[in-house]
Design a protein around this motif. Sequence first.
Motif, PDB file in Angstrom:
ATOM      1  N   ALA A 162     -18.121 -15.781   2.146  1.00 20.32           N
ATOM      2  CA  ALA A 162     -18.421 -14.502   2.789  1.00 20.32           C
ATOM      3  C   ALA A 162     -19.384 -13.649   1.965  1.00 20.32           C
ATOM      4  O   ALA A 162     -19.336 -13.657   0.733  1.00 20.32           O
ATOM      5  CB  ALA A 162     -17.120 -13.731   3.014  1.00 20.32           C
ATOM      6  N   ASP A 163     -20.257 -12.936   2.656  1.00 22.62           N
ATOM      7  CA  ASP A 163     -21.132 -11.953   2.010  1.00 22.62           C
ATOM      8  C   ASP A 163     -20.495 -10.573   2.059  1.00 22.62           C
ATOM      9  O   ASP A 163     -20.925  -9.668   1.349  1.00 22.62           O
ATOM     10  CB  ASP A 163     -22.476 -11.883   2.745  1.00 22.62           C
ATOM     11  N   LEU A 164     -19.546 -10.428   2.973  1.00 26.21           N
ATOM     12  CA  LEU A 164     -18.933  -9.123   3.201  1.00 26.21           C
ATOM     13  C   LEU A 164     -17.418  -9.277   3.219  1.00 26.21           C
ATOM     14  O   LEU A 164     -16.877 -10.139   3.919  1.00 26.21           O
ATOM     15  CB  LEU A 164     -19.404  -8.575   4.560  1.00 26.21           C
ATOM     16  N   LEU A 165     -16.748  -8.444   2.430  1.00 21.18           N
ATOM     17  CA  LEU A 165     -15.287  -8.468   2.409  1.00 21.18           C
ATOM     18  C   LEU A 165     -14.779  -7.108   2.877  1.00 21.18           C
ATOM     19  O   LEU A 165     -15.115  -6.080   2.290  1.00 21.18           O
ATOM     20  CB  LEU A 165     -14.797  -8.760   0.980  1.00 21.18           C
ATOM     21  N   ALA A 166     -14.007  -7.119   3.968  1.00 22.94           N
ATOM     22  CA  ALA A 166     -13.474  -5.867   4.511  1.00 22.94           C
ATOM     23  C   ALA A 166     -11.969  -5.863   4.338  1.00 22.94           C
ATOM     24  O   ALA A 166     -11.296  -6.841   4.678  1.00 22.94           O
ATOM     25  CB  ALA A 166     -13.832  -5.756   5.993  1.00 22.94           C
ATOM     26  N   LEU A 167     -11.437  -4.774   3.798  1.00 22.44           N
ATOM     27  CA  LEU A 167     -10.001  -4.693   3.551  1.00 22.44           C
ATOM     28  C   LEU A 167      -9.457  -3.385   4.112  1.00 22.44           C
ATOM     29  O   LEU A 167      -9.985  -2.317   3.811  1.00 22.44           O
ATOM     30  CB  LEU A 167      -9.704  -4.750   2.043  1.00 22.44           C
ATOM     31  N   ASP A 168      -8.407  -3.500   4.903  1.00 21.49           N
ATOM     32  CA  ASP A 168      -7.810  -2.318   5.521  1.00 21.49           C
ATOM     33  C   ASP A 168      -6.464  -2.034   4.849  1.00 21.49           C
ATOM     34  O   ASP A 168      -5.477  -2.733   5.116  1.00 21.49           O
ATOM     35  CB  ASP A 168      -7.622  -2.582   7.024  1.00 21.49           C
ATOM     36  N   GLU A 169      -6.438  -1.043   3.987  1.00 20.64           N
ATOM     37  CA  GLU A 169      -5.240  -0.660   3.229  1.00 20.64           C
ATOM     38  C   GLU A 169      -4.500  -1.889   2.698  1.00 20.64           C
ATOM     39  O   GLU A 169      -3.352  -2.161   3.084  1.00 20.64           O
ATOM     40  CB  GLU A 169      -4.319   0.199   4.104  1.00 20.64           C
ATOM     41  N   PRO A 170      -5.151  -2.609   1.802  1.00 20.52           N
ATOM     42  CA  PRO A 170      -4.586  -3.899   1.382  1.00 20.52           C
ATOM     43  C   PRO A 170      -3.392  -3.807   0.445  1.00 20.52           C
ATOM     44  O   PRO A 170      -2.681  -4.786   0.280  1.00 20.52           O
ATOM     45  CB  PRO A 170      -5.763  -4.574   0.668  1.00 20.52           C
ATOM     46  N   THR A 171      -3.160  -2.666  -0.175  1.00 21.27           N
ATOM     47  CA  THR A 171      -2.128  -2.643  -1.220  1.00 21.27           C
ATOM     48  C   THR A 171      -0.873  -1.869  -0.825  1.00 21.27           C
ATOM     49  O   THR A 171      -0.064  -1.527  -1.680  1.00 21.27           O
ATOM     50  CB  THR A 171      -2.689  -2.044  -2.538  1.00 21.27           C
ATOM     51  N   VAL A 172      -0.709  -1.659   0.470  1.00 27.16           N
ATOM     52  CA  VAL A 172       0.514  -0.978   0.922  1.00 27.16           C
ATOM     53  C   VAL A 172       1.725  -1.850   0.564  1.00 27.16           C
ATOM     54  O   VAL A 172       1.740  -3.045   0.850  1.00 27.16           O
ATOM     55  CB  VAL A 172       0.470  -0.745   2.455  1.00 27.16           C
ATOM     56  N   GLY A 173       2.697  -1.259  -0.097  1.00 28.43           N
ATOM     57  CA  GLY A 173       3.918  -1.988  -0.449  1.00 28.43           C
ATOM     58  C   GLY A 173       3.803  -2.833  -1.692  1.00 28.43           C
ATOM     59  O   GLY A 173       4.684  -3.637  -1.972  1.00 28.43           O
ATOM     60  N   ILE A 174       2.701  -2.676  -2.424  1.00 26.29           N
ATOM     61  CA  ILE A 174       2.522  -3.471  -3.647  1.00 26.29           C
ATOM     62  C   ILE A 174       2.757  -2.567  -4.858  1.00 26.29           C
ATOM     63  O   ILE A 174       2.329  -1.411  -4.870  1.00 26.29           O
ATOM     64  CB  ILE A 174       1.106  -4.086  -3.684  1.00 26.29           C
ATOM     65  N   ASP A 175       3.412  -3.102  -5.885  1.00 23.29           N
ATOM     66  CA  ASP A 175       3.738  -2.267  -7.044  1.00 23.29           C
ATOM     67  C   ASP A 175       2.474  -1.838  -7.797  1.00 23.29           C
ATOM     68  O   ASP A 175       1.415  -2.462  -7.667  1.00 23.29           O
ATOM     69  CB  ASP A 175       4.699  -3.008  -7.976  1.00 23.29           C
ATOM     70  N   ALA A 176       2.599  -0.769  -8.584  1.00 22.49           N
ATOM     71  CA  ALA A 176       1.444  -0.125  -9.226  1.00 22.49           C
ATOM     72  C   ALA A 176       0.661  -1.085 -10.113  1.00 22.49           C
ATOM     73  O   ALA A 176      -0.583  -1.121 -10.064  1.00 22.49           O
ATOM     74  CB  ALA A 176       1.922   1.079 -10.033  1.00 22.49           C
TER      75      ALA A 176
END
Lengths: 250, 345
Positions: A162-176
């Motif tokens: 991929a040339d483009l990576l799109a992420l929609d709120e990827p870290t919800v529920g992941i520890d700090a």
Amino acid sequence: MTGSTEPIISVDGVTFGYGDRPVLEAVSIDVEPGAYLGLIGPNGSGKSTLLDLMLGLRRPDDGTVTLFGEPAHAFEAGERIGYVAQDATKAVGDMPVTVREAVKMGRYPRRLVGRFSTEDRRAIREAMEQVGIADLASRRVDRLSGGQRQRVFIARALASGADLLALDEPTVGIDAESREAFYELLCGLNATGLTIILIEHDIGVVTTYATDIACLNGQLCFHGDPNELVETDALTRAYGTDQYVIHHDH
Amino acid sequence: MLPQSLITVGSSAPNVRRFGGLFAVFEWFLEDVYGGGMEILADLLGVTMLGYPYMQRAYLAAVCIAVIGPLVGTFLVHREMAMIGDTLAHTAFAGVAAGLFLNATLSLTLSPLLTALVVAVGTALLVELLIEHAGAYSDTSLAIVLTGGFAVGSILITATDGGIAVGIDAYLFGSLSTVSKENVGILVLMSVLVASLLTLAYRPLLYVTFDATAARAARLDVRLYKRLLVVLTALVVVSAMQIMGVILVAAMLVVPVAVGALVARSFKQSILLAIVAAEFAAITGVSLSYVYGIAAGGSIVLAAIAVYAVVLGLRKLTREVRVAKTPHARDGRSGDGIKADGGEE
């Protein structure tokens, strides 16, 4: 990665609504090759809708969106787009898919049937190594932590080339701790030339890691350098109240 | 009252005769190759029932169902669409009733399986369209279609002059004796078709099942593959209906898949294990059905549930033994191997 200097995505005067409910109004924004764009805004501000429009998953009511120089909805080279959807880690459920099987999916748009070539296998192996999950290749995705699952989705995008990576709120529920490591990983990938669009609630994360910020609330309140965001009243206009930005240490 | 030939599952002979050449080859295979092999097996094992042609057909049908059921069911279950199998089975019943009704009222010789197939495929596409427009998988819509289908079926079988309820039990509960040569031929053909289509579409179906949004962004035709999956489900349901019965047919799409998902280390392995579990249940169920004179569908489903219960019990036992052997578990700390953020150690 793309070598062109033309915008990867060009959104021009886009208006969009769900039925009678307007969501976006006259939004114009370009995403340059190699950018790391952070999309912020309150709930219901149209961030995910704008991302869908940018990727050609929806068609605007008015205005135009081009993706890699083509009308976004007609763009066909799916292997150039990596997408990590909201709640993707939860959606795995108890499906018994291994890390290797999940990463292989990145090659499916190129090879829907038939044996994988040497190049396919190399791309899959390198993608897993790049995000540090090669040792987890035979493990089931549903038995990994949230942070590890996110890396699987990133590896899938990398395997596709991929040339483009799109992420929609990827870290919800992941520890700090896993979040910090995840954002460091994205920074590293961006440094190799991968264009990234990230929707994130945590403004501090975006201002720390992104090279470009767009602040939405139905309209585009701000688009520019993250350092300039706090010097404007864009956050107050978007969120309706004062926002305090907490930067994360690199 | 209708002649018995019109109300048994084997009423498709006129349709099958149109494929005379192909059917002759299949008949030769069924009687000389497969039948001959089964007779040798019957002599070797001393199991008489393996030598009876109708039991040979029943075993062949059950083996086919045990392949295609879990094959399609694995994708359905993991898309959280297990309910659609039951819905299509009940609408297929309406199709069977429609076939019987048309035959009775218009003096036709339609195969009820053919009308069931048409109705089930039509309903499958309709349900998928409803889901696309509603924007979500809806239990309520499926329940309406399911009960509506069954209601239409029940009205049609009672509306005919004198009723056509005779023979309908075979469709409701499944039967070994009604698996004719023609129908087992259709089942084998359907199985080859379903397995071939699923093999060809395996990758996109897996991607769509695992992460439909990302698959759409990668420009896979998600809508096409979702429709393909429901049509394949309709084919499986109609194929399996004669042995499993309308009421229990959906179990072959779900129970073996649950067994596979319990212990599989990969998606492909889960399909293989589900097929193995289904084959065991199908062969055991058909045998028990013959020995005790009980409904084939019921005995197959109970055998499958027994497999699930045994595998679940063994899995729990293995885990407990493993935890007991882990040093920190003996120290009284958590031994479930799960990290604070939900991942395995």
